[in-house]
Write a protein that holds these residues in place. Structure first.
Motif, PDB file in Angstrom:
ATOM      1  N   GLN A 146      -2.705  -3.370 -14.211  1.00 53.57           N
ATOM      2  CA  GLN A 146      -3.040  -3.049 -12.832  1.00 53.57           C
ATOM      3  C   GLN A 146      -1.796  -2.694 -12.023  1.00 53.57           C
ATOM      4  O   GLN A 146      -0.723  -3.276 -12.202  1.00 53.57           O
ATOM      5  N   SER A 147      -1.964  -1.718 -11.126  1.00 55.64           N
ATOM      6  CA  SER A 147      -0.930  -1.372 -10.161  1.00 55.64           C
ATOM      7  C   SER A 147      -1.412  -1.586  -8.736  1.00 55.64           C
ATOM      8  O   SER A 147      -0.600  -1.632  -7.817  1.00 55.64           O
ATOM      9  N   LEU A 148      -2.765  -1.684  -8.574  1.00 58.65           N
ATOM     10  CA  LEU A 148      -3.385  -1.717  -7.255  1.00 58.65           C
ATOM     11  C   LEU A 148      -2.928  -0.472  -6.481  1.00 58.65           C
ATOM     12  O   LEU A 148      -3.112   0.629  -6.959  1.00 58.65           O
ATOM     13  N   PHE A 149      -2.275  -0.627  -5.333  1.00 58.08           N
ATOM     14  CA  PHE A 149      -1.848   0.553  -4.594  1.00 58.08           C
ATOM     15  C   PHE A 149      -0.365   0.836  -4.755  1.00 58.08           C
ATOM     16  O   PHE A 149       0.189   1.685  -4.050  1.00 58.08           O
ATOM     17  N   PHE A 199       0.838  -1.196   0.000  1.00 56.06           N
ATOM     18  CA  PHE A 199       0.000   0.000   0.000  1.00 56.06           C
ATOM     19  C   PHE A 199       0.879   1.254   0.000  1.00 56.06           C
ATOM     20  O   PHE A 199       1.481   1.602   1.013  1.00 56.06           O
ATOM     21  N   SER A 210      -9.037  -0.805  -5.983  1.00 56.84           N
ATOM     22  CA  SER A 210      -7.820  -0.032  -6.202  1.00 56.84           C
ATOM     23  C   SER A 210      -8.113   1.218  -7.024  1.00 56.84           C
ATOM     24  O   SER A 210      -9.093   1.275  -7.777  1.00 56.84           O
ATOM     25  N   GLN A 232      -4.202  -8.718  -1.628  1.00 56.76           N
ATOM     26  CA  GLN A 232      -4.051  -8.059  -2.928  1.00 56.76           C
ATOM     27  C   GLN A 232      -4.973  -8.683  -3.977  1.00 56.76           C
ATOM     28  O   GLN A 232      -5.507  -7.981  -4.843  1.00 56.76           O
ATOM     29  N   ILE A 285      -8.402  -7.233  -3.429  1.00 61.76           N
ATOM     30  CA  ILE A 285      -8.471  -5.867  -3.962  1.00 61.76           C
ATOM     31  C   ILE A 285      -8.592  -5.899  -5.481  1.00 61.76           C
ATOM     32  O   ILE A 285      -9.339  -5.120  -6.084  1.00 61.76           O
ATOM     33  N   LEU A 319       3.979  -3.938  -8.967  1.00 66.53           N
ATOM     34  CA  LEU A 319       3.031  -4.993  -8.592  1.00 66.53           C
ATOM     35  C   LEU A 319       3.528  -6.352  -9.072  1.00 66.53           C
ATOM     36  O   LEU A 319       3.478  -7.339  -8.330  1.00 66.53           O
ATOM     37  N   ASP A 324      -6.750   2.288  -9.661  1.00 67.45           N
ATOM     38  CA  ASP A 324      -6.611   2.086 -11.114  1.00 67.45           C
ATOM     39  C   ASP A 324      -7.383   0.860 -11.582  1.00 67.45           C
ATOM     40  O   ASP A 324      -6.981   0.190 -12.529  1.00 67.45           O
ATOM     41  N   SER A 325      -8.495   0.561 -10.937  1.00 64.76           N
ATOM     42  CA  SER A 325      -9.232  -0.661 -11.255  1.00 64.76           C
ATOM     43  C   SER A 325      -9.738  -0.693 -12.690  1.00 64.76           C
ATOM     44  O   SER A 325     -10.046  -1.767 -13.215  1.00 64.76           O
TER      45      SER A 325
END
Length: 400
Positions: A148-151, A23, A140, A131, A134, A158, A142-143
């Motif tokens: 994807q990067s998530l957080f 995160f 996240s 993760q 998420i 990632l 950037d969903s």
């Protein structure tokens, strides 16, 4: 997997760190919430758990401190030579921090190695599941993005996180009793996260690591090969299908599978799929830095295709800290894995493979893996002296 050992404050801190590590709430290059938790654990380890330093730990400590001293010296000299440009010295803090993490965890884990290695596996598997949740829930920022990067700050971070988690889980499972299904679910979840990042280097490294694991399963884990393959496929496809059917943008434009195929088919054709685009050209363009190193930062000084850091772990070390810094880092890695059979090096080897096109040395999980290698080598040597191979005993437990 059942954890029967007493839950202590240091284990809680370690669990919180591993779960919160992905995160990124603050700008890139700044400490995150997890880092402040780790600082507490570092302080606790050095103040209260240092204990007796044997010859092997003393030599490993010496090599690490010598490597960190070389980093400080090179960056410090260049900062002064460039007129007090502290940008060149700023990267030093991350080497010092990661070195402290590695040594602190070695000190902590040596108290009860098998117990703490098992705890690291549990913490890592938990972090992967968080993760994955998420990812499939679209929580996240950037969903809606394809990569994807998530957080994390970018998709490659990632992908590297997933790769490191997979390597840590596979390493832990070789030296402590881990139930087969939790292990294979952790591997499948890591695959899903890596695939969602669409990092080509992470995907290639993860597939290679898993293939080696499968080959070792045939030799070492009789009866577990098909269970291994089935659990990994089921867990990874489950995450993918949920992600696919909960992300409207992915459904309307292209499936994640198509994206992975396109990314892999274009391997070598993208603008950054060559050595110059990763910054390797500055090594040839500036041979004068090979011996001492150029330090990190102020990359506009160099004649290169890119004006950023060199996108390679070892190449960046070689250019930034010269022959001496690179040799010291290799010695630190060797000091960690020394005592293991060569076949046990493969999780680390695939992190280095990823590092051919990305600079992964600042990722703390890499240094945690080195700490795990050091501790598991020590306890395996101790077990062999007592008349048995720890790996073989663990494999027997897994079969049962």
């Amino acid at each position: 997997m059942m954890i029967k050992e007493k839950l202590s404050a240091d284990k809680v801190l370690l669990l919180l760190y591993v779960v919160l590590k992905p995160f990124y709430f603050f700008p890139s290059g700044n400490p995150q919430i997890a880092d402040f938790i780790m600082l507490v654990l570092i302080t606790y380890s050095f103040l209260f758990r240092l204990g007796r330093i044997n010859r092997r730990l003393g030599f490993f400590l010496f090599l690490t401190l010598l490597f960190l001293y070389d980093i400080m010296m090179v960056n410090g000299i260049w900062a002064i030579a460039l007129g007090g440009e502290m940008d060149v010295f700023s990267s030093t803090k991350w080497y010092l921090y990661n070195g402290a993490v590695m040594l602190a965890l070695v000190i902590l884990f040596r108290r009860n190695p098998q117990e703490y290695v098992k705890w690291v596996f549990l913490a890592t598997a938990t972090s992967l599941l968080v993760q994955a949740f998420i990812l499939v829930s679209g929580l996240s920022p950037d969903s809606d993005e394809f990569r994807q990067s998530l957080f994390f700050n970018n998709p490659n971070q990632l992908g590297y996180f997933g790769l490191l988690c997979m390597g840590i889980c596979l390493l832990c499972a070789r030296f402590v009793s881990v139930k087969t299904i939790p292990l294979f679910i952790a591997i499948g979840t890591a695959f899903s996260i890596i695939a969602a990042s669409l990092s080509k280097a992470a995907i290639i490294s993860a597939v290679g690591m898993y293939l080696v694991f499968l080959l070792l399963s045939i030799k070492e884990r009789t009866g577990l090969f098909w269970m291994n393959l089935l659990c990994v496929l089921v867990s990874s496809f489950t995450v993918f299908f949920i992600y696919l059917y909960t992300n409207e943008n992915v459904l309307s434009d292209a499936s994640i599978y198509t994206q992975i195929e396109e990314r892999m088919v274009s391997l070598g054709e993208d603008s950054d799929d060559n050595l110059a685009a990763r910054g390797y050209d500055r090594i040839a363009n500036h041979p004068e830095y090979i011996l001492f190193g150029a330090g990190e930062g102020m990359y506009e000084r160099f004649n290169s295709s890119i004006s950023l850091e060199l996108h390679s772990t070892l190449a960046n070390l070689f250019f930034s800290y010269g022959v001496m810094g690179t040799v010291l880092f290799i010695l630190v890695m060797y000091g960690a894995v020394r005592g293991h059979r060569l076949v046990a090096w493969y999780p680390l080897a695939f992190q280095i493979l990823y590092g051919l096109t990305h600079n992964g040395i600042r990722e703390t999980f890499f240094w945690i893996m080195l700490a795990l290698y050091f501790v598991t080598a020590e306890i395996n040597t101790r077990q062999i002296k007592n008349g048995g191979d720890l790996l073989e005993k663990n494999l027997t437990n897994m079969r049962n």
